[in-house]
Design an enzyme around this catalytic site. Structure first.
Site, mmCIF file in Angstrom:
data_model
loop_
_atom_site.group_PDB
_atom_site.id
_atom_site.type_symbol
_atom_site.label_atom_id
_atom_site.label_comp_id
_atom_site.label_asym_id
_atom_site.label_seq_id
_atom_site.Cartn_x
_atom_site.Cartn_y
_atom_site.Cartn_z
ATOM 1 N N ALA A 76 1.073 -1.188 0.028
ATOM 2 C CA ALA A 76 -0.051 0.185 0.137
ATOM 3 C C ALA A 76 0.712 1.336 0.042
ATOM 4 O O ALA A 76 0.404 2.243 -0.595
ATOM 5 C CB ALA A 76 -0.986 0.123 1.125
ATOM 6 N N THR A 77 1.986 1.400 0.491
ATOM 7 C CA THR A 77 2.887 2.394 0.692
ATOM 8 C C THR A 77 3.260 2.844 -0.796
ATOM 9 O O THR A 77 3.073 4.021 -0.989
ATOM 10 C CB THR A 77 4.078 2.240 1.573
ATOM 11 O OG1 THR A 77 3.786 2.269 2.892
ATOM 12 C CG2 THR A 77 5.072 3.382 1.361
ATOM 13 N N ASN A 156 -6.454 3.460 9.804
ATOM 14 C CA ASN A 156 -5.720 2.384 10.650
ATOM 15 C C ASN A 156 -5.671 2.536 12.214
ATOM 16 O O ASN A 156 -5.224 1.297 12.668
ATOM 17 C CB ASN A 156 -4.183 2.234 10.021
ATOM 18 C CG ASN A 156 -3.554 3.733 10.040
ATOM 19 O OD1 ASN A 156 -4.169 4.852 9.456
ATOM 20 N ND2 ASN A 156 -2.551 3.795 10.394
ATOM 21 N N GLN A 184 -6.826 -0.896 4.955
ATOM 22 C CA GLN A 184 -7.656 -1.564 6.030
ATOM 23 C C GLN A 184 -9.018 -1.948 5.698
ATOM 24 O O GLN A 184 -9.555 -2.354 6.649
ATOM 25 C CB GLN A 184 -7.414 -0.520 7.411
ATOM 26 C CG GLN A 184 -6.123 -0.153 7.715
ATOM 27 C CD GLN A 184 -5.673 -1.109 8.327
ATOM 28 O OE1 GLN A 184 -6.177 -2.253 8.808
ATOM 29 N NE2 GLN A 184 -4.106 -0.984 8.848
ATOM 30 N N ALA A 205 -1.847 -7.228 0.472
ATOM 31 C CA ALA A 205 -2.414 -8.493 0.956
ATOM 32 C C ALA A 205 -2.251 -8.686 2.320
ATOM 33 O O ALA A 205 -3.008 -9.514 2.966
ATOM 34 C CB ALA A 205 -1.378 -9.378 -0.011
ATOM 35 N N HIS A 206 -1.402 -8.035 3.060
ATOM 36 C CA HIS A 206 -0.827 -8.438 4.343
ATOM 37 C C HIS A 206 -1.934 -8.013 5.403
ATOM 38 O O HIS A 206 -2.017 -8.553 6.424
ATOM 39 C CB HIS A 206 0.509 -8.120 4.828
ATOM 40 C CG HIS A 206 0.692 -6.585 5.468
ATOM 41 N ND1 HIS A 206 0.983 -6.434 6.488
ATOM 42 C CD2 HIS A 206 0.815 -5.618 4.680
ATOM 43 C CE1 HIS A 206 1.110 -5.044 6.789
ATOM 44 N NE2 HIS A 206 0.818 -4.704 5.721
ATOM 45 N N THR A 245 10.108 -7.550 -12.222
ATOM 46 C CA THR A 245 9.562 -8.586 -12.355
ATOM 47 C C THR A 245 8.277 -8.960 -11.372
ATOM 48 O O THR A 245 8.555 -8.878 -10.426
ATOM 49 C CB THR A 245 10.540 -9.882 -12.249
ATOM 50 O OG1 THR A 245 11.539 -9.540 -13.098
ATOM 51 C CG2 THR A 245 10.156 -10.969 -12.407
ATOM 52 N N CYS A 331 5.145 7.057 24.063
ATOM 53 C CA CYS A 331 6.030 6.147 24.600
ATOM 54 C C CYS A 331 6.417 5.101 23.889
ATOM 55 O O CYS A 331 7.452 4.151 23.768
ATOM 56 C CB CYS A 331 5.915 5.714 25.990
ATOM 57 S SG CYS A 331 6.298 6.963 27.291
#
Lengths: 407, 129
Positions: A76-77, A156, A184, A205-206, A245, A331
């Site tokens: 996505a980035t 997110n 998301q 995908a992740h 590729t 933190c």
């Protein structure tokens, strides 16, 4: 039933690869390992066929009318960068103004900052207290120079769902392209690029039980045909928009993951909503001074972001170390600044420091929710007993009237 | 972030959590930090007639390292004279707890809390003569 520890409940960060997805992808490492661009031999053609199939699965998952509208990327980035910079660079002549929202993912915000350094003008819209964009404000920000509106589907951090169809309509009316970061969202909320007037859409995908390192950008080919300037130059893959590729095993897995998640979307939404409600109502019944961040109902089903007043987020994470969740506390970040998303909602720094994000997903069970509830209640109670703020509140002191020695 | 064993120990078994009567003239109370910065420490000392700190208590809103720093501070001040307590430095706390650079501010806050408690005690003594 006993609960297996640790529990993973950070499904906004990433998800476990579904075993069914893994099974589909493995043969493409060892048996069908051809280069999808090698059309002259059987190895290459088998790989190409697999990619073609995945592309259809991906197109279907987002309601695209053609698989030719899917550009494979690394995630996505990259899709965010390609969409925003690609549109800006291609349409420079038409206009120099872009609109986005201050609660977007860093990949979207920083792509806009990079364009600002090139001389583009960007409007970063605020959000309302519930995390949603004010449509009137969006419309008012549009000018004749505006070439792109970038607004995410599901946030997110807080999980709120933006009014995509309404945004799409506004953009269409003004002839402005609409890019949506749906990392998301795909498979988690009803999503259809045709019905929602989305011209470009990033997904990965992740976040949907597929592997890391593979994503896609939907680029509309009709009404209007969206043109982009490529960032990656080379062999001319992906119709020249993204050379390199193709990662065939990852693409196969991505397609499978997209098909699996969209096929069960309604059913899984009901299950996740029940788990989320169980957690939220349980917390509310047993703890005072807790606050939900983001719109109460217009949110992704597995998402719950809660501020536990008077208990610092990182210390809470430390106490529930057998449950993987994340915090908006400074933190937990390198910057020592609390979450910019919570700040944009008007959540004060003090409460932002106390926020926890629960990301409930496909593999979470009711037993895990119950265990999490018990642990959170136990640790919040313990930490409040050692919190000077809690003590002051119990004594009836208004914390705003205290003269703090900030550092 | 990986926590040192000592930080984990103080977090899981904090020493001297609680409160001493803050209006007692032999008790000094220091409250430092701010909620919007993500940490507030309250440290209290009870000073005996011989000028030795005979008891200490703390309450902390903050990360694990902040809790550990203040817990350690209460352990250290107990049994010390006022002068000895005021000589405790944040760098001693950093060393003892193996705090990473990003957590050094927690130790600074603990040192500030000790000083604030000592100053409060001194002010009370002056008032009560």
């Amino acid at each position: 039933m006993t609960v297996k520890l640790p529990i993973y409940m950070d499904n906004h960060a990433t998800t476990r690869v579904d075993p069914r997805v893994l099974d589909k992808m493995l043969p493409y490492f060892s048996e069908i390992y051809g280069n999808a661009a090698s059309k002259t031999h059987a190895f290459g053609r088998a790989a190409e066929e697999a990619v073609d199939k995945a592309r259809v699965q991906l197109a279907k998952a987002i309601g695209a009318s053609s698989d030719k509208e899917i550009v494979i990327t690394s995630g996505a980035t990259e899709s965010d960068n390609l969409a925003i910079k690609g549109v800006a660079h291609m349409h420079r002549e038409k206009g120099d103004h872009l609109i986005t929202v201050c609660t977007e993912h860093k990949a979207v915000l920083d792509s806009h900052h990079a364009l600002e350094r090139e001389g583009f003008r960007v409007t970063f819209l605020p959000v309302q207290q519930d995390g949603l964009v004010d449509l009137a404000q969006l419309e008012a920000a549009m000018t004749d120079q505006t070439i792109l509106v970038s607004i995410m589907a599901v946030n997110n951090e807080i999980g709120v769902v933006q009014p995509l169809a309404e945004i799409g309509k506004l953009c269409k009316k003004r002839g402005i392209l609409f890019f949506c970061d749906a990392a998301q969202a795909v498979g988690k909320i009803p999503l259809n690029v045709e019905e929602m007037g989305i011209d470009l859409l990033a997904f990965t995908a992740h976040k949907m039980y597929g592997p890391k390192g593979i994503g896609a950008l939907y680029v509309r080919r009709k009404n209007p045909r969206v043109r982009l300037e490529a960032m990656m130059h080379g062999g001319g893959h992906e119709r020249g928009l993204r050379s390199g590729t193709l990662a065939v095993p990852l693409i196969v897995a991505f397609g499978e993951a997209a098909e699996l998640i969209t096929a069960k979307q309604a059913e899984e939404t009901a299950r996740l909503l029940a788990l989320r409600e169980r957690l939220w109502t349980g917390l509310q019944a047993r703890l005072q001074h807790i606050y939900l961040n983001g719109h109460a109902t217009q949110r992704a089903p597995g998402s719950l972001n809660v501020s536990f007043a008077y208990v610092e987020g990182e210390s809470l994470l430390m106490g529930i170390s057998d449950i993987a969740v994340s915090s908006g506390s400074a933190c937990t970040s390198a910057s020592l600044e609390p979450s910019y998303v919570l700040k944009a909602l008007g959540v004060n720094d003090e409460l932002a420091h106390t926020s926890i994000r629960f990301g409930i997903g496909r593999f979470n069970t009711e037993e895990e929710i119950d265990y999490t509830l018990e642990r959170v209640v136990e640790v919040v109670t313990r930490l409040r007993e050692m919190s000077p703020l809690w003590e002051m509140v119990q004594e009836g002191i208004d914390l705003r009237t205290v003269n703090w020695t900030g550092h | 972030m990986a926590y040192s064993e000592k930080v984990l120990d103080h977090y899981n078994n904090p020493r001297n959590v609680g409160a001493l009567p803050k209006d007692d003239p032999t008790v000094g109370t220091g409250v430092v930090g701010a909620p919007e910065c993500g940490d507030v420490m309250k440290l209290q000392i009870k000073v005996g007639a011989n000028g030795v700190i005979e008891d200490a208590r703390f309450k902390t809103f903050g990360c694990g390292s902040a809790i550990a720093s203040s817990s350690l501070a209460t352990e250290w001040v107990k049994g010390k004279t006022l002068a000895e307590a005021s000589a405790i430095r944040n760098t001693d706390i950093v060393q003892e707890l193996n705090l990473p650079p990003i957590k050094i501010h927690c130790s600074v806050l603990a040192e500030d809390a000790i000083r604030a408690a000592l100053a409060d005690y001194a002010a009370k003594q002056e008032k009560h003569g």
